[in-house]
Design an enzyme around this catalytic site. Structure first.
Site, mmCIF file in Angstrom:
data_model
loop_
_atom_site.group_PDB
_atom_site.id
_atom_site.type_symbol
_atom_site.label_atom_id
_atom_site.label_comp_id
_atom_site.label_asym_id
_atom_site.label_seq_id
_atom_site.Cartn_x
_atom_site.Cartn_y
_atom_site.Cartn_z
ATOM 1 C CD GLU A 34 -0.428 0.739 2.809
ATOM 2 O OE1 GLU A 34 -1.522 1.003 3.062
ATOM 3 O OE2 GLU A 34 0.211 0.198 3.822
ATOM 4 C CD GLU A 49 9.909 8.208 -5.680
ATOM 5 O OE1 GLU A 49 9.535 7.276 -6.355
ATOM 6 O OE2 GLU A 49 9.109 8.724 -4.732
#
Length: 183
Positions: free
Chosen positions: A142, A96
């Site tokens: 995305e 992350e």
């Protein structure tokens, strides 16, 4: 007289799955209460998440700014994200951090784990401090549109005081990382 832990326990009678989503699921549980009566509990199931406080060598913290649909506003937060199935929290924290900020950590240290809202959810967030940062390329999902920004500790304290930083995981993570948020 105070209740013991045994006196407070609720026994599961039955469970019904109401919704299965990409991020959360919802179930309704019928429980036997400590007094012998029955009750209903609605539970949001979450796979768990991480939050990371990225600290640069010059003492700045990298935060991310993104739109949060449930609250309909742009939020300034520590980088964070959901655990993938079978993923270890440390690996998720490193993933992350790179996805959202473009930084790779030379070292990470777990600060704590916390339940976000145990009254209706089993979500647990594992909080890490990342140091020894090396700049790399961002690799957002995305469907993520994120700006990463760096701030001094004084700037962060001011943004907490004015409410610009207002989500619980970020406040707890910044506090646990040892940042003095109040004079």
């Amino acid at each position: 007289m105070p209740h013991t832990e045994t006196d407070l326990h609720e026994e599961l009678i039955s469970s019904t799955r109401l919704f299965e989503g990409k991020v959360i699921s919802l179930r309704r549980d019928e429980v036997k209460l400590p007094n012998g009566k029955t009750g209903t509990r609605e539970v949001v199931e979450h796979p768990g998440a991480v939050a990371v406080v990225p600290l640069t060598t010059d003492g700045k913290v990298i935060l991310v700014r993104q739109f949060r649909h449930p609250v309909q506003q742009v939020m300034l937060e520590v980088p964070a994200g959901k655990l993938d199935p079978g993923e270890k929290p440390e690996a998720c924290a490193l993933r992350e951090l790179k996805e959202e900020t473009g930084y790779v950590a030379g070292r990470i240290r777990k600060l704590t784990s916390m339940y976000t809202t145990p009254g209706f959810s089993n979500e647990i967030i594992h909080i890490f401090l990342a140091e020894g940062l090396i700049e790399s390329d961002k690799d957002p999902d995305e469907d993520e549109f994120i700006n990463s920004e760096s701030y001094t500790l004084d700037q962060i304290a001011e943004m907490v005081a004015t409410g610009e930083i207002c989500d619980a995981k970020s406040l707890v993570a910044l506090y646990l990382a040892g940042i003095q948020l109040h004079d």
